[in-house]
Design a protein around this motif. Structure first.
Motif, PDB file in Angstrom:
ATOM      1  N   GLU A   1      -8.592 -42.279 -13.362  1.00 20.59           N
ATOM      2  CA  GLU A   1      -9.854 -43.035 -13.386  1.00 20.59           C
ATOM      3  C   GLU A   1     -11.053 -42.208 -13.822  1.00 20.59           C
ATOM      4  O   GLU A   1     -11.977 -42.731 -14.422  1.00 20.59           O
ATOM      5  N   ARG A   2     -11.041 -40.914 -13.499  1.00 21.84           N
ATOM      6  CA  ARG A   2     -12.233 -40.116 -13.781  1.00 21.84           C
ATOM      7  C   ARG A   2     -11.854 -38.645 -13.873  1.00 21.84           C
ATOM      8  O   ARG A   2     -10.991 -38.175 -13.136  1.00 21.84           O
ATOM      9  N   ILE A   3     -12.540 -37.965 -14.794  1.00 20.79           N
ATOM     10  CA  ILE A   3     -12.328 -36.520 -14.918  1.00 20.79           C
ATOM     11  C   ILE A   3     -13.586 -35.824 -14.406  1.00 20.79           C
ATOM     12  O   ILE A   3     -14.696 -36.146 -14.845  1.00 20.79           O
ATOM     13  N   ASP A   4     -13.386 -34.899 -13.474  1.00 19.34           N
ATOM     14  CA  ASP A   4     -14.510 -34.086 -13.010  1.00 19.34           C
ATOM     15  C   ASP A   4     -14.335 -32.730 -13.690  1.00 19.34           C
ATOM     16  O   ASP A   4     -13.640 -31.833 -13.176  1.00 19.34           O
ATOM     17  N   ALA A   5     -14.956 -32.604 -14.882  1.00 14.05           N
ATOM     18  CA  ALA A   5     -14.717 -31.414 -15.706  1.00 14.05           C
ATOM     19  C   ALA A   5     -15.265 -30.160 -15.046  1.00 14.05           C
ATOM     20  O   ALA A   5     -14.703 -29.073 -15.210  1.00 14.05           O
ATOM     21  N   GLU A   6     -16.315 -30.322 -14.272  1.00 16.91           N
ATOM     22  CA  GLU A   6     -16.919 -29.147 -13.640  1.00 16.91           C
ATOM     23  C   GLU A   6     -15.962 -28.513 -12.620  1.00 16.91           C
ATOM     24  O   GLU A   6     -15.792 -27.307 -12.549  1.00 16.91           O
ATOM     25  N   HIS A   7     -15.313 -29.381 -11.820  1.00 17.17           N
ATOM     26  CA  HIS A   7     -14.420 -28.871 -10.774  1.00 17.17           C
ATOM     27  C   HIS A   7     -12.944 -28.891 -11.171  1.00 17.17           C
ATOM     28  O   HIS A   7     -12.078 -28.601 -10.351  1.00 17.17           O
ATOM     29  N   ARG A   8     -12.673 -29.274 -12.406  1.00 23.49           N
ATOM     30  CA  ARG A   8     -11.295 -29.335 -12.923  1.00 23.49           C
ATOM     31  C   ARG A   8     -10.406 -30.234 -12.063  1.00 23.49           C
ATOM     32  O   ARG A   8      -9.344 -29.814 -11.563  1.00 23.49           O
ATOM     33  N   LEU A   9     -10.862 -31.446 -11.889  1.00 24.54           N
ATOM     34  CA  LEU A   9     -10.130 -32.424 -11.082  1.00 24.54           C
ATOM     35  C   LEU A   9     -10.010 -33.742 -11.847  1.00 24.54           C
ATOM     36  O   LEU A   9     -10.910 -34.101 -12.613  1.00 24.54           O
ATOM     37  N   VAL A  10      -8.924 -34.462 -11.598  1.00 23.62           N
ATOM     38  CA  VAL A  10      -8.787 -35.812 -12.131  1.00 23.62           C
ATOM     39  C   VAL A  10      -8.603 -36.756 -10.941  1.00 23.62           C
ATOM     40  O   VAL A  10      -7.742 -36.501 -10.079  1.00 23.62           O
TER      41      VAL A  10
END
Ligand code: FAD
Length: 454
Positions: free
Chosen positions: A86-95
């Protein structure tokens, strides 16, 4: 964190999407010292170029789909998860996944492809299904076959004609393939099966906003494709903009075409997950990538396949949305990751992606196709069709018992019989992903699938 998340010390590569790009990347990386997680909202990889054959009753979904788990069953470092990203958190390297879990990555490959776009008229979707999944192919098949049943049943001449009028919006390769095949089926395969309606009277109307069909190909090939379509009995309407679609037909400005069956083959847009990276996107929502296919500012994120907006810095040519492009991109990203891992960190100078174009073919109907091969050579007619057949049989090798598929095709093409001419179940809501394709070891093998990505 997702339960399936590997605990190993190896760099974790997360791949979103098990289509051509994602599957190829995973296959190219499976022997590298990494752990891989493939996340897809479907449990299967789908050979989209032959979806129209499922919609047109020549093949069954299992003929052109392979369970992703089955492909990697012998690769212990590959984990497969059925989930929607659903979402990529590029800063924390999480999906973030749809079931509420998040998954961490060291490298991320985003390969979720495109979805239908109704030019701001989402309400058209329920009247005019598009063709991107096995469920949609079955829905189109059901509607197509059911229309003749309804035409057979009614005594009202207007109703009968409306049931036997099929409108396809969009004359790209999918629209052209569908229109040509529908015309053939109505005129050659079905007539003997019905007693009251003459299926040869079916109208197949192909509507295109541009001034030619297959506008990604050059003008002579477009002209040839149009002639061939008309030879099959398809009505081709060029420079025509659809302004309304409902249960009973289609509007083109003031003109109304009564039709109970409309198929959408006109617009696509990027799957929404790409935009959550935070990088710039083009007008279709595709992520504008760097020459090495990474997302700007994120050397650990690669966007590949249809979702990538890539222009070759040397030739200034944009990469088209085709399966070979996706395959080559998936492999390119995998090679960079493998080299990074080997070097123990991101290389200073990464290689630029260049698409090696071996040609493009579009089939129109039995013994008719057009295309360009080996650089710039145009091919048309029977020769193009035979080439198309060889290419697709070659790529299909891994999907099912090849003889079964060949038999299905031979039956459809030579004997005018479509083995999969079944109306199955209630009309499904094809926006829901499905069906679940189960692994059948007799039909699929990891080895043979290897050939698909070559
Ligand atoms: C009907 C049709 C006919 C075509 N014919 C041809 C042809 O003849 N020749 C040709 O070269 N190309 C053809 N194409 C184009 C070709 O199929 C695409 O270029 C190719 O599939 C792109 O590969 P991809 O890996 O980028 O995306 P896809 O193959 O579309 O794979 C994307 C994957 O991501 C998954 N996914 C999407 N969103 C999410 C999410 N949020 N979370 C988890 N998973 C997700 C999907 O389930 C899918 O498995 C055709 C396409 C269609 C639809």
């Amino acid at each position: 964190m997702a339960p399936g998340q590997p605990q190993s010390e190896k760099p974790h590569v997360v791949i979103l999407g098990g289509g051509f790009a994602g599957l190829t990347a995973a296959k190219a990386l499976r022997r590298a010292p990494v752990s891989i997680t493939i996340i897809d909202r479907r449990n299967h990889h789908l050979f989209q170029p032959l979806l129209y054959q499922v919609a047109m009753a020549a093949l069954s979904p299992a003929d052109i789909a392979a369970p992703i788990r089955g492909v990697f069953s012998r690769n212990k470092n590959v984990n497969v998860e059925l989930a929607e990203a659903e979402r990529i958190d590029a800063e924390h390297r999480l999906v973030a996944l749809d079931h509420g879990e998040t998954i961490e990555y060291d490298y991320l490959i985003v390969a979720t492809g495109m979805t239908h776009f109704y030019f701001g008229h989402d309400d058209w979707a329920e009247h005019a299904p598009g063709l991107k999944s096995a469920a949609e192919a079955l829905q189109i098949r059901n509607r197509f076959l059911r229309a003749f049943e309804m035409a057979e049943r009614t005594d009202d001449e207007y109703d009968r004609q409306a049931w036997m009028t099929f409108v396809i919006v969009g004359a790209g390769p999918t629209g052209v393939e569908l229109a040509g095949t529908m015309a053939e089926i109505a005129r050659r395969d079905l007539p003997g099966d019905f007693r009251h309606c003459d299926t040869r009277q079916a109208r197949i109307i192909l509507i295109e906003a541009h001034d030619r069909v297959l506008h990604s190909m050059d003008a002579p090939l477009s002209a040839r494709a149009k002639r061939d379509l008309e030879g099959f009995g398809v009505e081709v309407r060029l420079s025509s903009m659809v302004t309304g679609i409902d249960d009973d037909g289609v509007d083109i400005g003031d003109e109304r075409i009564g039709a109970k069956n409309v198929i959408w083959a006109a617009g696509v847009k990027a799957t929404s997950i790409g935009a959550t990276i935070g990088a710039a996107t083009d007008k279709s929502g595709r992520v504008i990538v760097e020459p090495d296919l990474s997302a700007p500012g994120h050397p650990e994120i690669f966007v590949v396949g249809d979702l990538a907006s890539f222009t070759d810095p040397e030739t200034d040519e944009a990469a088209p949305g085709l399966a070979p492009v996706a395959i080559q991109m998936g492999r390119h990203a995998a090679r960079i990751i493998a080299a990074d891992v080997k070097a123990g960190g991101s290389q200073k100078k990464r290689p630029t992606f260049h698409y090696r174009d071996r040609g493009e073919l579009a089939t129109i109907g039995r013994a008719r196709a057009v295309g360009v091969v080996f650089g710039k050579h145009r091919v048309t007619g029977l020769l193009a069709w035979l080439l198309w057949l060889v290419v697709h049989i070659y790529f299909l090798i891994g999907f099912r018992n090849r003889l079964m598929v060949l038999f299905g095709w031979a039956q459809a093409y030579l004997r005018f019989e479509r083995g999969a001419r079944l109306i199955t179940g209630e009309e499904t809501d094809a926006s829901k992903e499905g069906p679940i394709i189960r692994n059948n070891p007799r039909e699929q093998s990891a080895e043979s699938l290897e050939e698909i990505a070559e």
